[in-house]
Design a protein around this motif. Structure first.
Motif, PDB file in Angstrom:
ATOM      1  N   THR A   1      32.814  27.096  51.258  1.00 38.99           N
ATOM      2  CA  THR A   1      32.690  27.667  50.124  1.00 38.99           C
ATOM      3  C   THR A   1      31.930  26.973  49.219  1.00 38.99           C
ATOM      4  O   THR A   1      31.036  27.255  48.333  1.00 38.99           O
ATOM      5  CB  THR A   1      34.019  28.191  49.561  1.00 38.99           C
ATOM      6  N   GLN A   2      32.352  25.688  48.993  1.00 40.26           N
ATOM      7  CA  GLN A   2      31.697  24.552  47.961  1.00 40.26           C
ATOM      8  C   GLN A   2      30.212  24.468  48.327  1.00 40.26           C
ATOM      9  O   GLN A   2      29.456  24.691  47.478  1.00 40.26           O
ATOM     10  CB  GLN A   2      32.268  23.345  48.361  1.00 40.26           C
TER      11      GLN A   2
ATOM     12  N   ASN B   1      36.595  36.764  44.648  1.00 41.22           N
ATOM     13  CA  ASN B   1      37.000  37.285  46.091  1.00 41.22           C
ATOM     14  C   ASN B   1      36.981  36.532  46.943  1.00 41.22           C
ATOM     15  O   ASN B   1      37.514  36.841  48.152  1.00 41.22           O
ATOM     16  CB  ASN B   1      36.149  38.596  46.417  1.00 41.22           C
ATOM     17  N   GLY B   2      36.424  35.155  47.084  1.00 41.73           N
ATOM     18  CA  GLY B   2      36.523  34.504  48.165  1.00 41.73           C
ATOM     19  C   GLY B   2      35.304  34.723  49.055  1.00 41.73           C
ATOM     20  O   GLY B   2      34.577  35.616  48.696  1.00 41.73           O
ATOM     21  N   LEU B   3      34.884  33.737  49.800  1.00 39.02           N
ATOM     22  CA  LEU B   3      33.735  33.701  50.500  1.00 39.02           C
ATOM     23  C   LEU B   3      33.518  34.678  51.378  1.00 39.02           C
ATOM     24  O   LEU B   3      32.623  35.521  51.630  1.00 39.02           O
ATOM     25  CB  LEU B   3      33.463  32.421  51.028  1.00 39.02           C
ATOM     26  N   GLY B   4      34.618  34.789  52.452  1.00 41.53           N
ATOM     27  CA  GLY B   4      34.807  35.564  53.366  1.00 41.53           C
ATOM     28  C   GLY B   4      34.375  37.251  53.085  1.00 41.53           C
ATOM     29  O   GLY B   4      33.516  37.550  53.519  1.00 41.53           O
TER      30      GLY B   4
ATOM     31  N   LEU C   1      33.613  33.392  43.618  1.00 43.57           N
ATOM     32  CA  LEU C   1      34.776  32.918  42.871  1.00 43.57           C
ATOM     33  C   LEU C   1      35.917  33.885  42.705  1.00 43.57           C
ATOM     34  O   LEU C   1      37.065  33.372  42.946  1.00 43.57           O
ATOM     35  CB  LEU C   1      34.086  32.460  41.606  1.00 43.57           C
TER      36      LEU C   1
ATOM     37  N   LEU D   1      27.671  28.434  37.259  1.00 45.20           N
ATOM     38  CA  LEU D   1      27.784  29.838  37.977  1.00 45.20           C
ATOM     39  C   LEU D   1      28.258  30.529  36.804  1.00 45.20           C
ATOM     40  O   LEU D   1      27.863  32.007  36.996  1.00 45.20           O
ATOM     41  CB  LEU D   1      28.715  29.784  39.017  1.00 45.20           C
TER      42      LEU D   1
ATOM     43  N   GLN E   1      39.926  21.422  44.240  1.00 45.44           N
ATOM     44  CA  GLN E   1      39.051  22.780  44.616  1.00 45.44           C
ATOM     45  C   GLN E   1      39.726  23.902  43.830  1.00 45.44           C
ATOM     46  O   GLN E   1      39.096  24.731  43.551  1.00 45.44           O
ATOM     47  CB  GLN E   1      39.382  22.973  46.506  1.00 45.44           C
TER      48      GLN E   1
ATOM     49  N   LEU F   1      28.295  27.554  47.205  1.00 45.88           N
ATOM     50  CA  LEU F   1      28.121  27.651  45.933  1.00 45.88           C
ATOM     51  C   LEU F   1      27.348  26.967  45.162  1.00 45.88           C
ATOM     52  O   LEU F   1      26.526  27.203  44.198  1.00 45.88           O
ATOM     53  CB  LEU F   1      29.687  27.477  45.101  1.00 45.88           C
TER      54      LEU F   1
ATOM     55  N   ILE G   1      37.307  34.618  36.376  1.00 45.37           N
ATOM     56  CA  ILE G   1      36.053  34.861  35.857  1.00 45.37           C
ATOM     57  C   ILE G   1      35.930  36.324  35.548  1.00 45.37           C
ATOM     58  O   ILE G   1      36.447  37.134  36.373  1.00 45.37           O
ATOM     59  CB  ILE G   1      34.949  34.617  36.983  1.00 45.37           C
TER      60      ILE G   1
ATOM     61  N   THR H   1      37.986  26.675  41.588  1.00 44.06           N
ATOM     62  CA  THR H   1      37.370  27.930  42.185  1.00 44.06           C
ATOM     63  C   THR H   1      38.530  28.803  41.839  1.00 44.06           C
ATOM     64  O   THR H   1      38.028  30.216  42.049  1.00 44.06           O
ATOM     65  CB  THR H   1      37.010  27.755  43.538  1.00 44.06           C
TER      66      THR H   1
ATOM     67  N   SER I   1      41.167  26.461  57.629  1.00 46.60           N
ATOM     68  CA  SER I   1      41.205  26.231  55.910  1.00 46.60           C
ATOM     69  C   SER I   1      40.280  25.401  55.320  1.00 46.60           C
ATOM     70  O   SER I   1      39.675  25.531  54.529  1.00 46.60           O
ATOM     71  CB  SER I   1      42.753  26.224  55.624  1.00 46.60           C
TER      72      SER I   1
ATOM     73  N   TYR J   1      36.658  25.968  55.668  1.00 45.96           N
ATOM     74  CA  TYR J   1      36.307  27.204  55.063  1.00 45.96           C
ATOM     75  C   TYR J   1      36.013  26.667  53.278  1.00 45.96           C
ATOM     76  O   TYR J   1      35.230  27.188  52.987  1.00 45.96           O
ATOM     77  CB  TYR J   1      37.378  28.071  55.165  1.00 45.96           C
ATOM     78  N   ARG J   2      36.933  25.857  53.129  1.00 47.80           N
ATOM     79  CA  ARG J   2      36.783  25.471  51.582  1.00 47.80           C
ATOM     80  C   ARG J   2      35.530  24.614  51.401  1.00 47.80           C
ATOM     81  O   ARG J   2      34.821  24.927  50.547  1.00 47.80           O
ATOM     82  CB  ARG J   2      37.965  24.584  51.307  1.00 47.80           C
TER      83      ARG J   2
ATOM     84  N   GLU K   1      45.757  31.940  47.699  1.00 43.48           N
ATOM     85  CA  GLU K   1      44.625  32.468  47.750  1.00 43.48           C
ATOM     86  C   GLU K   1      44.292  32.806  49.202  1.00 43.48           C
ATOM     87  O   GLU K   1      44.950  33.558  49.919  1.00 43.48           O
ATOM     88  CB  GLU K   1      43.322  31.700  47.297  1.00 43.48           C
ATOM     89  N   GLU K   2      43.038  32.402  49.899  1.00 42.82           N
ATOM     90  CA  GLU K   2      43.029  32.665  51.329  1.00 42.82           C
ATOM     91  C   GLU K   2      42.868  31.436  52.220  1.00 42.82           C
ATOM     92  O   GLU K   2      42.365  31.372  53.246  1.00 42.82           O
ATOM     93  CB  GLU K   2      41.563  33.490  51.474  1.00 42.82           C
ATOM     94  N   TYR K   3      43.693  30.501  51.568  1.00 42.54           N
ATOM     95  CA  TYR K   3      43.799  29.151  52.386  1.00 42.54           C
ATOM     96  C   TYR K   3      45.253  29.084  53.003  1.00 42.54           C
ATOM     97  O   TYR K   3      46.285  29.323  52.202  1.00 42.54           O
ATOM     98  CB  TYR K   3      43.342  28.096  51.671  1.00 42.54           C
ATOM     99  N   THR K   4      45.281  28.536  54.176  1.00 40.23           N
ATOM    100  CA  THR K   4      46.566  28.260  54.761  1.00 40.23           C
ATOM    101  C   THR K   4      46.953  26.617  54.557  1.00 40.23           C
ATOM    102  O   THR K   4      46.123  25.855  55.059  1.00 40.23           O
ATOM    103  CB  THR K   4      46.805  28.686  56.050  1.00 40.23           C
TER     104      THR K   4
ATOM    105  N   THR L   1      39.767  29.562  38.876  1.00 37.54           N
ATOM    106  CA  THR L   1      40.001  30.132  37.540  1.00 37.54           C
ATOM    107  C   THR L   1      39.707  31.709  37.460  1.00 37.54           C
ATOM    108  O   THR L   1      38.972  32.111  38.282  1.00 37.54           O
ATOM    109  CB  THR L   1      39.301  29.356  36.499  1.00 37.54           C
TER     110      THR L   1
END
Lengths: 358, 139
Positions: free
Chosen positions: B117-118, B54-57, B52, A26, A257, B121, A265, A261, B110, B113-114, A203-206, A263
């Motif tokens: 995302t994978q 900003n996040g998927l959402g 990568l 990517l 993960q 991508l 960019i 994802t 969570s 969601y991951r 990040e956006e994960y809990t 790193t």
């Protein structure tokens, strides 16, 4: 075989781009990764080259006397304490006569340069392997944005397990790490600053997490080793305190993960001077390891691999063990604290601090 | 053994096939509109690094916001939805009954969601490659 092994940390002070060249991914210019885990790494050959360069850059040429000298700085001061005659001229026996060694332009070389050749391998001439080897640098701690406390360092049981094994190779087996790490998934140190009601948001994960005394001990141990409390390192007090509290041990999968994802960019362009707009086709993305990433590598010393005893110079020892010890001492006392690794040197990337495990 | 093998091959091959069809579809939809084809290509190239950083959402919300009837973002959003509903995904796929991609994505926990995302991508990697190859650059 290697007689002496030392582990050292590589602490990224600015973003780091150990590039792997082009890839069909990517990102146009990705970083090096381990094939089967996708963990970031730094190839040993690149690392060795950077360290050699750092050693060589301690030299200056005195044009009047046509002779090399060592710079006058703290690092060399340390080195001179261990190796007193390091600045003497490098003499070698040729055809029964003792002659001064010179480079192609006739400038006199000094014993320091002989030691570099013996340690890292000669650049030309009589071929022999260097006495010092490095392993690929492995990831230990990776910084990730946290909703509370700015950022957290993450790691996982597999990484800690490898770290323990590598310390064992270096014959350092700290009690603090004599633990089964697999029970520590989703834990963090006590009195951490990043937890919000038993959750961390990275990040956006809990993640649902719990505080653990064992994790506290691991964090303290790492923080003490990576940011040691000595007078010269006083500026790192803030980081020492932060690492003691803001470490999260995630599961192996979650860690993977993040290192894949999260790193940095960066999109770069080349501007056409005439038009002031992007030059055609000159838009690309680069991947960086964020600053504050912490990796480590092993420096492994063997006896000097030259036939003639007198060619060993300052590294000559009475036993193979003693020689290997001297090789490591040379590395340890002569290695500058800050090195530059990887691409984009002129835009301030790749500055790392080396901290030898003590 | 044979079953396992076919599962593994199916993964990347399935994605690749799906992506190829998507790019063909884009060429068909925007036939004779080279500007839109070019837009499609450049968006497809841009979206992965947006995910990568900003996040998927966030990225999907952006794509949705930019979607206008029959523009390239609209098509990409539609194709991503179709992909997530297809049987080419691993671990997680979107129920046919779900209406909107971003709404479904942000409602997931969570871990899911991951996975999504994978998955997206991995798909975008193929899409990007085919878009680069199949949509010609005009001078």
């Amino acid at each position: 075989m290697f007689k002496k092994i030392k582990l050292f940390f590589i602490i990224a002070e600015t973003p780091l781009h150990p590039g792997s060249g082009g890839e069909l991914g990517l990102v146009d210019l990705p970083i090096q990764r381990e094939r089967y885990t996708d963990f970031p790494k730094i190839e040993a050959s690149g690392l060795k080259g950077c360290i050699r360069e750092a050693f060589e850059s301690q030299l200056t040429l005195d044009k009047q006397n046509k002779q090399y000298r060592l710079l006058n700085n703290e690092v060399i001061g340390c080195l001179k304490k261990e190796f007193k005659n390091i600045e003497e001229i490098w003499r070698e026996k040729k055809n029964g006569k003792e002659v001064e060694n010179t480079d192609r332009d006739g400038n006199k070389l000094i014993l320091y340069q002989q030691a570099i050749n013996n340690i890292f391998g000669p650049e030309d001439g009589e071929a022999h392997a260097g006495a010092l080897a490095f392993t690929d640098a492995r990831i230990l701690l990776f910084p990730v944005k946290s909703l509370k406390g700015v950022f957290a360092w993450i790691t996982c049981p597999m990484v800690l397990e490898r770290f323990k094994e590598d310390l064992r190779l270096a014959r350092e087996i700290p009690n603090e790490l004599n633990i089964d790490f697999s029970t520590l998934e989703n834990t963090l140190p006590q009195q951490t600053n990043i937890c919000i009601e038993s959750k961390v948001v990275l990040e956006e994960y809990t993640f649902e997490v719990r505080e653990s005394e064992t994790t506290s001990k691991i964090a303290e141990f790492l923080s003490e080793k990576i940011f040691p409390d000595t007078n010269t390192n006083a500026p790192y007090k803030f980081w020492r305190k932060k690492l003691e509290k803001d470490l999260v041990i995630l599961s192996n999968d979650d860690f993977t993960q993040f290192v894949k994802t999260s790193t940095e960019i960066i999109t770069r362009t080349k501007i056409d001077n005439k038009t002031g707009t992007v030059a055609s086709g000159a838009l690309w993305t680069e991947e960086y390891l964020p600053q504050d990433t912490i990796l480590y590598s092993l420096a492994m010393a063997s006896p000097v691999r030259v036939e003639k005893e007198e060619a060993k110079g300052v590294l000559k020892g009475n036993t193979p063990e003693e020689e290997a010890k001297k090789v490591l001492e040379f590395f340890e006392s002569g290695c500058p604290e800050v090195l530059q690794i990887g691409g984009n040197q002129t835009i301030g990337k790749g500055l790392v601090r080396i901290q030898i495990f003590k | 053994m044979a079953e396992k093998e076919s599962f593994i091959t199916k993964l990347e091959k399935g994605r690749a096939e799906f992506a190829y069809r998507c790019v063909e579809e884009a060429k068909q939809t925007f036939q004779g509109e080279s500007k839109k084809q070019k837009e499609y290509k450049s968006y497809v190239k841009k979206i992965p690094s947006m995910v990568l950083s900003n996040g998927l959402g966030q990225t999907l919300a952006f794509v949705k916001a930019k979607s206008k009837k029959e523009n390239a973002y609209d098509l990409i959003y539609k194709q991503l939805t179709e992909y997530m509903k297809s049987n080419h995904t691993t671990r997680i796929s979107m129920q046919q009954s779900e209406a909107d991609l971003v709404k479904w994505v942000i409602s997931c926990n969570s871990q899911d969601y991951r996975y999504i995302t994978q998955e997206i991508l991995a798909f975008l990697q193929w899409l990007k490659r085919f878009a680069e190859g199949l949509i010609e650059e005009e001078e």
